[in-house]
Design a protein around this motif. Structure first.
Motif, short mmCIF file in Angstrom:
data_model
loop_
_atom_site.label_atom_id
_atom_site.label_comp_id
_atom_site.label_asym_id
_atom_site.label_seq_id
_atom_site.Cartn_x
_atom_site.Cartn_y
_atom_site.Cartn_z
N ALA A 13 38.31 50.32 -72.91
CA ALA A 13 38.45 48.77 -72.31
C ALA A 13 37.52 48.27 -71.22
O ALA A 13 36.98 48.63 -70.35
N GLY A 14 37.52 46.88 -71.36
CA GLY A 14 36.58 46.05 -70.28
C GLY A 14 35.68 45.24 -70.80
O GLY A 14 35.56 45.04 -71.98
N LEU A 15 34.96 44.37 -69.93
CA LEU A 15 34.20 43.33 -70.40
C LEU A 15 32.84 43.56 -69.63
O LEU A 15 32.84 43.67 -68.41
N ALA A 16 31.77 43.23 -70.34
CA ALA A 16 30.50 43.32 -69.84
C ALA A 16 29.66 41.92 -70.21
O ALA A 16 29.95 41.71 -71.24
N ASP A 234 27.28 30.68 -75.88
CA ASP A 234 27.02 29.31 -75.21
C ASP A 234 27.72 29.24 -73.95
O ASP A 234 28.49 29.96 -73.40
N ALA A 235 27.53 27.92 -73.22
CA ALA A 235 28.15 27.91 -71.89
C ALA A 235 29.74 27.98 -71.74
O ALA A 235 30.04 28.39 -70.84
N GLU A 236 30.38 27.56 -72.78
CA GLU A 236 31.82 27.62 -72.74
C GLU A 236 32.47 29.14 -72.94
O GLU A 236 33.12 29.31 -72.18
N GLU A 237 31.63 29.73 -73.73
CA GLU A 237 32.00 31.16 -73.95
C GLU A 237 31.75 31.86 -72.83
O GLU A 237 32.39 32.80 -72.11
N LEU A 238 30.63 31.71 -72.14
CA LEU A 238 30.35 32.43 -70.81
C LEU A 238 31.05 32.23 -69.64
O LEU A 238 31.64 33.10 -69.13
N THR A 239 31.59 31.05 -69.70
CA THR A 239 32.56 30.44 -68.57
C THR A 239 33.85 31.22 -68.75
O THR A 239 34.52 31.80 -67.97
N ASP A 243 35.36 34.35 -66.23
CA ASP A 243 36.65 34.18 -65.73
C ASP A 243 37.57 35.35 -66.17
O ASP A 243 38.30 35.97 -65.45
N LEU A 244 37.69 35.78 -67.55
CA LEU A 244 38.56 36.68 -68.06
C LEU A 244 38.01 38.00 -67.25
O LEU A 244 38.72 38.91 -66.91
N LYS A 245 36.58 38.28 -67.10
CA LYS A 245 36.17 39.64 -66.58
C LYS A 245 36.60 39.59 -65.10
O LYS A 245 37.08 40.59 -64.74
N GLN A 246 36.70 38.49 -64.57
CA GLN A 246 37.11 38.70 -63.14
C GLN A 246 38.29 38.81 -62.98
O GLN A 246 38.98 39.75 -62.26
N ARG A 247 39.33 38.25 -63.92
CA ARG A 247 40.76 38.44 -63.76
C ARG A 247 40.96 39.89 -64.06
O ARG A 247 41.95 40.54 -63.41
N PHE A 248 40.32 40.43 -65.09
CA PHE A 248 40.64 41.89 -65.31
C PHE A 248 40.20 42.84 -64.54
O PHE A 248 41.05 43.80 -64.06
#
Length: 589
Positions: A13-16, A234-239, A243-248
């Motif tokens: 699990a995680g985001l990159a 795109d910009a919306e997905e990156l944002t 944000d989700l990566k930071q919260r996780f």
């Protein structure tokens, strides 16, 4: 929107978010057949032999660099070296050059296909996936034939590594200062790459279809929760994902800070949280995630990646090292859960119509006494530190249990006569996985020191479904009234007899199930190491009164839909953050 989304199997699990680098793209590309003339045969066979020799030298060099604490990884690399040295494999490829007048690459691919066809007749997913080892070896040889060698060392920033597959040798050379996450085109949950990713605690996806289409230096989002790779977001997905990566990251840092605290409810009830592992290298992850010992060490994996059974001495060294590294915490060695189609390749599959109900686990051991006794001796020899327990899988009844105990006590007596030291007080337990064992749990409890409820098989056998079968997997319901009542009955029977009861199946890592198990007053749970911090956090935020009340409500449900709805409402309201992130960490146990 993104230009393309690729889907795979999330294994860590995680985001990159970063740029891509494809390590061994040639391994996944189509191989071109080139017809040759007889005069070219010596040249092509020489290329083949040189490719094998170069790959062999490279692996031997890597093996010499493997740290001493990565014995399992070294063993897998050693098995790849054995494949390279296999004269039949080399000769098979050379024979194709001679007989079909084809180029070395195409001949090698034909030799690998022959091996894959032989393995395809084996039903067990893990054994079938061992063809992956042959493919990895062939890929290394092929890269030598192509004369291609790539490195990401010179890259100035950390990359998201993409690969057709990652061999143990590849993972030995992974540089975490350069790699933030990885994805492979092949592999499954049991693949070595997935285990390594969880051990390194970096996001990872395996089995991603079409991965080779992604070019180097593309910006991608790798979602280790859902198994998605979003290319050129795109910009919306990156944002959103930033944000989700930071919260996780904040959530994970918080649960990691407290993962070494005891799993104790607000009102003082404490449960031991142990880990399930299958490779020696996973011990680091157990320690890092606050595991309080090893509740299930799957010993069969030491038998599967090799061409002959390990000796008693090899097993003893492995088990001794395991006991030493986790001391003073305990390690529970489950004896071989082998049999039917889940066996070492050199043994050959048995001809059985239904292997899941055939000669497996303890039944296999009873019919292979030499192997079984060697393993028991190795476990007992490793027990001198005093933190070892032994556990027997798939016990179906009292007579079977007593026969196993007789074998066990015979081994102990033989060791006494030989003057071989061992701990006389090794706890002796069984796994409760079959409905027949549930119904006589009160009888079995008088014969053992502890129970461990293997909910994965218990659910499968009780509900009559195979959860890996996509047609019926929806019927795999941990909160089915029959399952919950079975677990409750076993816990009560064990406690009535004065023995400890553990749950070591997938439900132990499920936030929806853990408060219910708590309400049953289990002594311990055993789960994937990555899942430990979040489960401990849930336990530390509950009270035993809450858990008992939820258990009472769930046990009153007559339909699984009722219990599912009730639990989801209660748990989601109580632990929204855990359910947002943590359910993706649940792994097959």
């Amino acid at each position: 929107m993104a230009s393309k989304i690729f889907k795979g199997i999330p294994v860590s699990a995680g985001l990159a978010i970063g740029r891509t680098y494809f390590l061994n793209r040639e391994a996944g590309t189509s191989i071109v057949r080139i017809n040759i003339v007889p005069e070219q045969v010596p040249q092509e066979t020489a290329r083949l032999k040189q490719g094998f020799n170069s790959a062999l030298e490279e692996l031997e060099s890597i093996l010499r660099k493997v740290p001493g604490d990565l014995k399992e990884q070294a063993a897998i690399i050693d098995s790849h070296i054995m494949i390279l040295r296999d004269e039949k494999f080399q000769q098979s490829a050379c024979d194709y050059v001679h007989s079909r007048l084809i180029n070395a690459e195409w001949a090698l691919d034909n030799a690998v296909s022959d091996i894959e066809k032989a393995f395809s007749r084996i039903e067990d997913e893990y054994i079938r996936s061992r063809t992956q080892d042959v493919r990895l070896v062939a890929g290394r040889v092929r890269s030598k034939l192509y004369g291609q060698s790539k490195s990401y060392d010179s890259k100035p920033e950390r990359m998201i590594l993409l690969a057709h597959d990652l061999s143990p040798a590849d993972t030995i050379e992974l540089k975490l200062d350069k790699i933030m996450a990885f994805a492979t085109a092949t592999g499954g949950k049991t693949s070595h790459a997935g285990i390594i990713a969880r051990s390194l605690q970096i996001p990872a996806i395996v089995g991603a279809e079409g991965l080779e289409e992604i070019q180097d230096d593309h910006v991608v989002i790798l979602d280790g929760f859902s198994g998605k790779i979003i290319v050129e977001p795109d910009a919306e997905e990156l944002t959103h994902y930033t944000d989700l990566k930071q919260r996780f990251s904040e959530y994970y840092s918080q649960i990691k800070r407290n993962c070494y605290l005891p799993a104790e409810t607000i009102d003082g009830y404490q449960m031991q949280v142990l880990a399930n592992i299958e490779l020696f290298e996973e011990v680091t992850s157990v320690i890092d995630n606050g595991g309080e010992g090893i509740g299930l060490y799957r010993t069969e994996y030491s038998f599967l990646n090799r061409n002959s059974w390990p000796s008693e001495e090899e097993l003893y060294e492995e088990y001794r090292d395991m006991a030493s590294i986790v001391y003073p915490q305990k390690v529970v060695f489950r004896t071989l859960d082998l049999g039917a189609d889940k066996i070492s390749p050199h043994f050959g599959p048995l001809e059985e119509v239904n292997p899941a109900l055939g000669l497996r686990a303890i039944r296999f051991c009873q019919q292979n006494l030499g192997l079984f006794k060697a393993q028991l001796r190795a476990i007992l020899r490793a027990s001198t530190l005093g933190n070892v327990a032994v556990m027997f899988p798939m016990i179906s009844g009292l007579q079977e249990l007593r026969e196993v105990k007789e074998i066990y006590f015979d081994v102990r007596e033989e060791m006494r006569r030989q003057g071989q030291p061992f701990n006389e007080e090794v706890p002796f337990g069984i796994m409760i996985e079959l409905p027949s064992a549930v119904f006589i749990a009160d009888v079995l409890a008088r014969e053992v020191d502890f129970f461990s409820i293997g909910t994965n098989d218990l659910i499968q056998y009780s509900l009559g479904i195979d959860r890996t079968n996509r047609y019926v997997s929806y019927l795999y319901q941990p909160l089915h009234p029959a399952i919950l009542r079975s677990i409750k009955y076993v816990v009560d029977a064990g406690h009535e007899a004065g023995i400890e009861v553990n749950v070591c199946g997938e439900v132990a890592a499920d936030p929806y199930c853990i408060p219910i198990l708590m309400g049953m007053q289990l002594d311990s749970i055993s789960l994937n190491p990555q899942a430990i911090p979040g489960i401990k956090r849930i336990i530390r935020q509950t009270t035993m009164d809450e858990c008992k009340d939820l258990l009472k409500q769930v046990l009153s449900c007559s339909q699984v839909q009722q219990s599912n709805r009730l639990v989801r409402e209660k748990i989601f309201t109580r632990f929204p953050e855990e359910l947002m992130f943590y359910t993706s960490l649940i792994e097959e146990s």
